[in-house]
Write a protein that holds these residues in place. Structure first.
Motif, PDB file in Angstrom:
ATOM      1  N   GLU A 195      -5.965 -29.136  -6.330  1.00  0.00           N
ATOM      2  CA  GLU A 195      -6.680 -30.011  -7.285  1.00  0.00           C
ATOM      3  C   GLU A 195      -6.351 -29.671  -8.725  1.00  0.00           C
ATOM      4  O   GLU A 195      -7.243 -29.391  -9.532  1.00  0.00           O
ATOM      5  N   PRO A 196      -5.066 -29.698  -9.095  1.00  0.00           N
ATOM      6  CA  PRO A 196      -4.730 -29.230 -10.446  1.00  0.00           C
ATOM      7  C   PRO A 196      -5.244 -30.152 -11.544  1.00  0.00           C
ATOM      8  O   PRO A 196      -5.347 -29.733 -12.686  1.00  0.00           O
ATOM      9  N   THR A 197      -5.548 -31.383 -11.230  1.00  0.00           N
ATOM     10  CA  THR A 197      -5.810 -32.336 -12.312  1.00  0.00           C
ATOM     11  C   THR A 197      -7.269 -32.712 -12.453  1.00  0.00           C
ATOM     12  O   THR A 197      -7.595 -33.631 -13.177  1.00  0.00           O
ATOM     13  N   SER A 198      -8.164 -31.958 -11.793  1.00  0.00           N
ATOM     14  CA  SER A 198      -9.541 -32.441 -11.761  1.00  0.00           C
ATOM     15  C   SER A 198     -10.167 -32.524 -13.144  1.00  0.00           C
ATOM     16  O   SER A 198     -11.119 -33.240 -13.348  1.00  0.00           O
ATOM     17  N   SER A 199      -9.612 -31.797 -14.123  1.00  0.00           N
ATOM     18  CA  SER A 199     -10.210 -31.935 -15.457  1.00  0.00           C
ATOM     19  C   SER A 199      -9.178 -32.307 -16.514  1.00  0.00           C
ATOM     20  O   SER A 199      -9.306 -31.934 -17.660  1.00  0.00           O
ATOM     21  N   LEU A 200      -8.150 -33.031 -16.127  1.00  0.00           N
ATOM     22  CA  LEU A 200      -7.118 -33.402 -17.103  1.00  0.00           C
ATOM     23  C   LEU A 200      -7.271 -34.858 -17.532  1.00  0.00           C
ATOM     24  O   LEU A 200      -7.729 -35.696 -16.765  1.00  0.00           O
ATOM     25  N   THR A 201      -6.867 -35.138 -18.768  1.00  0.00           N
ATOM     26  CA  THR A 201      -6.835 -36.527 -19.221  1.00  0.00           C
ATOM     27  C   THR A 201      -5.549 -37.161 -18.699  1.00  0.00           C
ATOM     28  O   THR A 201      -4.620 -36.459 -18.291  1.00  0.00           O
ATOM     29  N   PRO A 202      -5.465 -38.495 -18.735  1.00  0.00           N
ATOM     30  CA  PRO A 202      -4.252 -39.160 -18.212  1.00  0.00           C
ATOM     31  C   PRO A 202      -2.969 -38.665 -18.867  1.00  0.00           C
ATOM     32  O   PRO A 202      -1.967 -38.444 -18.184  1.00  0.00           O
ATOM     33  N   SER A 203      -2.986 -38.441 -20.172  1.00  0.00           N
ATOM     34  CA  SER A 203      -1.730 -38.022 -20.806  1.00  0.00           C
ATOM     35  C   SER A 203      -1.389 -36.587 -20.401  1.00  0.00           C
ATOM     36  O   SER A 203      -0.217 -36.240 -20.231  1.00  0.00           O
ATOM     37  N   LEU A 208     -25.235 -48.876 -16.190  1.00  0.00           N
ATOM     38  CA  LEU A 208     -24.449 -48.925 -17.413  1.00  0.00           C
ATOM     39  C   LEU A 208     -23.343 -47.879 -17.310  1.00  0.00           C
ATOM     40  O   LEU A 208     -23.614 -46.695 -17.126  1.00  0.00           O
ATOM     41  N   GLY A 209     -22.108 -48.320 -17.423  1.00  0.00           N
ATOM     42  CA  GLY A 209     -20.991 -47.387 -17.386  1.00  0.00           C
ATOM     43  C   GLY A 209     -20.683 -46.898 -18.789  1.00  0.00           C
ATOM     44  O   GLY A 209     -20.830 -47.649 -19.751  1.00  0.00           O
ATOM     45  N   ILE A 210     -20.304 -45.642 -18.911  1.00  0.00           N
ATOM     46  CA  ILE A 210     -19.811 -45.152 -20.197  1.00  0.00           C
ATOM     47  C   ILE A 210     -18.428 -44.589 -19.965  1.00  0.00           C
ATOM     48  O   ILE A 210     -18.246 -43.631 -19.203  1.00  0.00           O
ATOM     49  N   ALA A 211     -17.437 -45.227 -20.592  1.00  0.00           N
ATOM     50  CA  ALA A 211     -16.058 -44.771 -20.454  1.00  0.00           C
ATOM     51  C   ALA A 211     -15.628 -44.157 -21.774  1.00  0.00           C
ATOM     52  O   ALA A 211     -16.340 -44.232 -22.767  1.00  0.00           O
ATOM     53  N   GLY A 212     -14.459 -43.587 -21.777  1.00  0.00           N
ATOM     54  CA  GLY A 212     -13.957 -42.943 -22.985  1.00  0.00           C
ATOM     55  C   GLY A 212     -13.181 -41.713 -22.591  1.00  0.00           C
ATOM     56  O   GLY A 212     -13.291 -41.234 -21.461  1.00  0.00           O
ATOM     57  N   LEU A 213     -12.381 -41.201 -23.528  1.00  0.00           N
ATOM     58  CA  LEU A 213     -11.591 -40.015 -23.212  1.00  0.00           C
ATOM     59  C   LEU A 213     -12.492 -38.788 -23.143  1.00  0.00           C
ATOM     60  O   LEU A 213     -13.605 -38.801 -23.673  1.00  0.00           O
ATOM     61  N   VAL A 214     -11.965 -37.739 -22.504  1.00  0.00           N
ATOM     62  CA  VAL A 214     -12.670 -36.458 -22.538  1.00  0.00           C
ATOM     63  C   VAL A 214     -12.765 -36.032 -24.005  1.00  0.00           C
ATOM     64  O   VAL A 214     -11.791 -36.112 -24.737  1.00  0.00           O
ATOM     65  N   GLY A 215     -13.961 -35.634 -24.438  1.00  0.00           N
ATOM     66  CA  GLY A 215     -14.117 -35.231 -25.830  1.00  0.00           C
ATOM     67  C   GLY A 215     -14.589 -36.363 -26.721  1.00  0.00           C
ATOM     68  O   GLY A 215     -14.762 -36.181 -27.924  1.00  0.00           O
ATOM     69  N   SER A 216     -14.817 -37.554 -26.143  1.00  0.00           N
ATOM     70  CA  SER A 216     -15.263 -38.669 -26.977  1.00  0.00           C
ATOM     71  C   SER A 216     -16.771 -38.639 -27.187  1.00  0.00           C
ATOM     72  O   SER A 216     -17.325 -39.495 -27.857  1.00  0.00           O
ATOM     73  N   GLY A 217     -17.440 -37.664 -26.600  1.00  0.00           N
ATOM     74  CA  GLY A 217     -18.876 -37.522 -26.834  1.00  0.00           C
ATOM     75  C   GLY A 217     -19.742 -38.061 -25.710  1.00  0.00           C
ATOM     76  O   GLY A 217     -20.957 -38.112 -25.839  1.00  0.00           O
ATOM     77  N   ARG A 218     -19.123 -38.438 -24.573  1.00  0.00           N
ATOM     78  CA  ARG A 218     -19.895 -39.030 -23.461  1.00  0.00           C
ATOM     79  C   ARG A 218     -20.877 -38.023 -22.881  1.00  0.00           C
ATOM     80  O   ARG A 218     -22.063 -38.297 -22.753  1.00  0.00           O
ATOM     81  N   THR A 219     -20.329 -36.832 -22.505  1.00  0.00           N
ATOM     82  CA  THR A 219     -21.188 -35.805 -21.908  1.00  0.00           C
ATOM     83  C   THR A 219     -22.279 -35.389 -22.878  1.00  0.00           C
ATOM     84  O   THR A 219     -23.437 -35.224 -22.500  1.00  0.00           O
ATOM     85  N   GLU A 220     -21.902 -35.267 -24.155  1.00  0.00           N
ATOM     86  CA  GLU A 220     -22.865 -34.839 -25.174  1.00  0.00           C
ATOM     87  C   GLU A 220     -23.978 -35.862 -25.318  1.00  0.00           C
ATOM     88  O   GLU A 220     -25.143 -35.509 -25.487  1.00  0.00           O
ATOM     89  N   LEU A 221     -23.634 -37.151 -25.237  1.00  0.00           N
ATOM     90  CA  LEU A 221     -24.652 -38.203 -25.323  1.00  0.00           C
ATOM     91  C   LEU A 221     -25.641 -38.069 -24.164  1.00  0.00           C
ATOM     92  O   LEU A 221     -26.857 -38.119 -24.357  1.00  0.00           O
ATOM     93  N   LEU A 222     -25.106 -37.863 -22.957  1.00  0.00           N
ATOM     94  CA  LEU A 222     -25.991 -37.713 -21.795  1.00  0.00           C
ATOM     95  C   LEU A 222     -26.900 -36.501 -21.973  1.00  0.00           C
ATOM     96  O   LEU A 222     -28.082 -36.555 -21.643  1.00  0.00           O
TER      97      LEU A 222
END
Lengths: 325, 510
Positions: free
Chosen positions: B169-177, B283-297
């Motif tokens: 599972e090398p990519t479980s916390s990677l962004t697409p790029s 309600l879905g919240i999308a965005g890149l890792v670091g865009s503040g999604r987790t922090e908002l929750l």
């Protein structure tokens, strides 16, 4: 048909196992083996008088170890129990000598224990210092306060009435043993039956998860240290009642015996795990060892060695049987 | 492909007391092949990797490398045999430097006494040059991003001259790029003749980078397939042993506003977030890792404190200074990192479930265990816990079942607003479908749900409406009708990056 009978037969056994864990059973077996060995080697070991002696000798350590168990379960440690006891002892004793009524003097001793625990707890929970370092610091601080307060001299001449309270017996058992048994029962109820007990296990098991689940982290930790301080004060009262005097150096290295009893009983210094039944058995194991070896006239050096080996053996068994309930 | 495989598993069985984890597992991986290893949790993938990396010894069967049977009795032997393992949870020491980590356990020395730090850093730099030259071998490893740390692990495998690289599972916390970069690195490894065993839950990744894959279920190999010849759907049904019905999205949202957030901001990551959440809405919240999604929750769950802004529930302002406030207001968080923030590992399923509602189970200070057990049985039946053992420590359950217990925790606490952060991270396909179902049922019953997810198909599958976050604020709101991966991605990518890209293009053009 057979299915149903099997089910009903299995139920109570599972219930029983649930109450009395595999780990506690292991500690009990350890105690039984040690008792058996001394029973063979020491004539008169199983005499009623001696068995009561063992319980009495174990009672102070058991009292401290119960508080220690709760603190260890919460993921902390309390190295300051000995000095807390000493401070509580000298203050109660000097009040008693000055003629303050017993209940007031005892209450003051308990209050000292609670305040000592409160300070530990606040430094750990609110300031966020590491429990080992905090209580290492208060270990010296409380000891110093006891020494300064008494000028290093013992407080002598406690009233006979006070001594009688803790030296009495009930149903043929020393009162001290009965007091500690009641404390153990209360501790067991706290751990198994109250939200606070569940919070202790959760905070020690995974603080972050407990926080997200709404567990009051700081209050839980502080309460654990206050209980530990209170039980140290109780141990102090029992001891000065027995001795008739309070020394400021009383309780030296008590913390290590208390930690040993908790660890033999299955408490994990990583937090989140521990048992009241196990701790009591652990304290009795240590008391039995000391009693038996003394009766065998073994030099105290070897008693120390035996205690050390018992702790290591318990930890090894723990390691080998890890993860099996 | 050569006749002799680089790596061959031959009749591997592994029996634990009371459990048969693997039985007669055989397949092979050629030199230069990237081979996917697929299966649900508990299928035996991890056990097989542990045998390959010398942690477990097989009960029967053998591992062949380049046609020769090898004894992998311990991790050192496996490493000596040319096997490198890249774990899901990176096994590194953050305080030490990149180079020190790469030489961990067998440092280069001068005269066998002093560590040759410079030499280590030089060799580390050589190995890293081909993969990611921006990584400084002298920097503390902890200062690197997860993706870079993974590259360090791979560089370490190169240093060891590994012939076989196993990735769990090398990519479980990677962004697409970051994934793209990792995929290039893996392809380079394969070009050098390394056999790569690639374990992942993400089928699209496996299809993207692997040539062949072996599918396991319940400790046996269901089959090895050429990925060019099969469909994703076929692979999924091999994994779960049945056809997974493709569910259609159904909305249960009402017009009644349950939660109203205005100008919410935190000291660091979140700024000026406003939105409404309706009764029965997902309600879905999308965005890149670091865009503040987790922090908002975390702000909404009371885990962190907001610096400004207001939150209203059913029209009444609420103060969320800690999780207890949030729980009292009917908000519960199902966190992203289950092990760290969700479960108390040693406690039972029942106790983990009851943790947030102890007051309810102990109205007079003493826990009513009969009632607790009854509620646990009811809630765990509802979430379909398997195996149905309520007294068993939660750590012994799979990720999916742990997640179900955490959901049950909020059901028991009477939560009406559920916040999910990456609800299916590290959860296998079958359990994933169950969690989706559960989220929909919760919405259908009138609860309000927020789902933060990096997996766009997941967001699209679940959400009635999607907020796209960027730089700590809401960059766009997309209705169900406008929902597609391109639209989300377009809003999620930081403006500065695209502008910088354009500017660079201009310069290159000029």
């Amino acid at each position: 048909m057979t299915d149903i009978t099997e089910h009903t037969a299995a139920r109570p056994r599972a219930e029983f196992l649930h109450r009395f864990s595999v780990r506690d059973a292991g500690t009990l077996i350890g105690l039984v083996v040690i008792l058996a060995v001394f029973g063979v080697l020491v004539p008169g070991f199983f005499a009623e008088r001696n068995l009561i002696n063992i319980l009495q000798q174990s009672s102070i350590n058991a009292c401290l170890a119960l508080g220690m168990t709760l603190v260890i379960i919460s993921g902390g440690i309390d190295l300051s129990v000995g000095p807390t006891a000493a401070l509580s002892a000298v203050i109660s004793a000097s009040m008693l000598v000055a003629g303050v009524p017993f209940p007031l003097a005892i209450a003051a001793g308990f209050a000292i224990g609670l305040v000592c625990g409160l300070l530990n707890g606040v430094l750990v929970a609110y300031v966020g210092l590491q429990p080992f370092i905090v209580t290492l610091g208060t270990l010296s601080t409380y000891r110093a306060l006891a020494l300064i307060y008494t000028g290093g001299n013992p407080v002598l001449g406690l009233p006979a009435g006070f001594r009688a309270i803790f030296n009495g017996s009930l149903f043929g058992l020393p009162l001290a043993v009965i007091i500690v048994a009641v404390v153990a029962l209360i501790a067991w109820i706290i751990l198994k039956k109250t939200p606070f007990g569940e919070y202790l296990l959760a905070v020690g098991g995974n603080e972050e998860a407990a926080y997200i689940a709404g567990v009051p982290i700081a209050r839980t930790k502080i309460a654990a240290y206050m209980i530990s301080g209170l039980l140290a004060a109780l141990a102090a009262q029992i001891l000065i009642g027995r001795l008739g005097a309070a020394e400021p150096i009383l309780g030296n290295l008590w913390e290590l015996d208390a930690i040993a009893a908790a660890a033999i009983g299955g408490a994990s210094l990583m937090g989140g795990k521990g048992s009241v039944v196990g701790t009591i058995l652990g304290a009795v194991i240590l008391g039995t060892m000391r009693n038996g070896l003394t009766l065998m006239n073994v030099q105290s050096f070897y008693q120390l060695l035996a205690t050390g080996l018992i702790i290591l053996a318990a930890m090894l068994i723990d390691r080998v049987t890890r993860g099996r309930g | 492909m050569s006749v002799i495989s680089r790596l061959q598993f031959k009749g591997i069985s592994k029996v634990f007391p009371a459990v048969r984890a693997l039985s007669d597992v055989s397949f092979s991986v050629g030199a230069g092949e990237i081979h996917g290893l697929l299966g649900e949790n508990g299928a035996g993938k991890s056990t097989l990797l542990r045998i390959l990396s010398g942690v477990y010894r097989p009960t029967a069967g053998s591992v062949l490398i380049d046609g020769r049977p090898v004894m992998l009795n311990n991790p050192v032997a496996a490493r000596a045999a040319g096997v490198a393992m890249i774990h899901q949870e990176l096994q590194q020491v953050p305080r030490l430097s990149v180079a020190q980590n790469m030489f961990l356990g067998h440092p280069l020395t001068r005269g066998g006494i002093f560590v040759a730090r410079r030499e280590q850093e030089r060799r580390a730099a050589e190995a890293l040059a081909a993969l990611d030259p921006t990584i400084d071998p002298a920097a503390p490893l902890g200062s690197l991003k997860v993706a870079q740390r993974q590259i360090v692990e791979i560089a370490r495998a190169l240093l060891d001259r590994a012939r076989i690289v196993a990735m769990d599972e090398p990519t479980s916390s990677l962004t697409p790029s970051e994934f793209k970069r990792l995929a290039e690195v893996i392809a380079r490894l394969a070009r050098d003749g390394v056999a790569v065993v690639y374990v992942s839950h993400k089928l699209d990744e496996v299809f993207g980078i692997c040539q062949r894959a072996t599918i396991m279920r319940d400790g046996v190999v269901v089959g090895s397939v050429d990925l060019a010849q099969v469909s994703e759907k076929a692979v999924v049904s091999m994994m779960v042993g049945r056809e997974l019905a493709q569910e259609q999205h159904r909305s249960h949202a009402s017009s009644e506003v349950r939660l109203s957030v205005r100008c919410l901001a935190s000291a660091t990551k979140v700024r000026d977030v406003s939105f409404d959440l309706h009764r029965g809405e997902v309600l879905g919240i999308a965005g890149l890792v670091g865009s503040g999604r987790t922090e908002l929750l975390r702000l909404l769950a009371g885990a962190d404190r907001a610096s400004s802004g207001t939150v209203e529930i059913d029209g009444k302002a609420v103060k969320l200074s800690n999780p207890r406030d949030a729980i009292a207001a009917g908000i519960g968080l199902v966190p992203e990192e289950r092990k760290r923030e969700g479960i108390v590992p040693l406690r039972s399923i029942s106790n983990n479930m009851a943790l947030a509602s102890m007051g309810v189970f102990a109205p007079r200070g003493v826990i009513d265990h009969t009632r607790l057990k009854r509620v646990a049985a009811e809630k765990m039946k509802r979430v379909n816990l398997r195996p149905f053992l309520l007294d068993r420590p939660i750590r012994l359950f799979s990720g999916g079942n742990q997640q179900k217990a955490i959901i049950g925790r909020w059901l028991a606490a009477g939560t009406r607003i559920l916040l999910f952060d990456e609800p299916t991270r590290g959860i296998d396909v079958g359990a994933k479908a169950e969690i989706y179902h559960l989220i929909e049922e919760l919405a259908a019953e009138g609860n309000s749900v927020v789902v933060v997810s990096s997996e766009l198909p997941e967001v699209i599958r679940l959400a009635d409406r999607v907020l796209v976050m960027r730089d700590g604020t809401v960059a766009a709101e997309l209705d169900r009708a406008d929902l597609n991966e391109q639209a989300i991605a377009a809003h999620a990518i930081p403006q500065s990056e695209t502008q910088a890209g354009k500017a660079q293009g201009h310069r290159a053009g000029a």
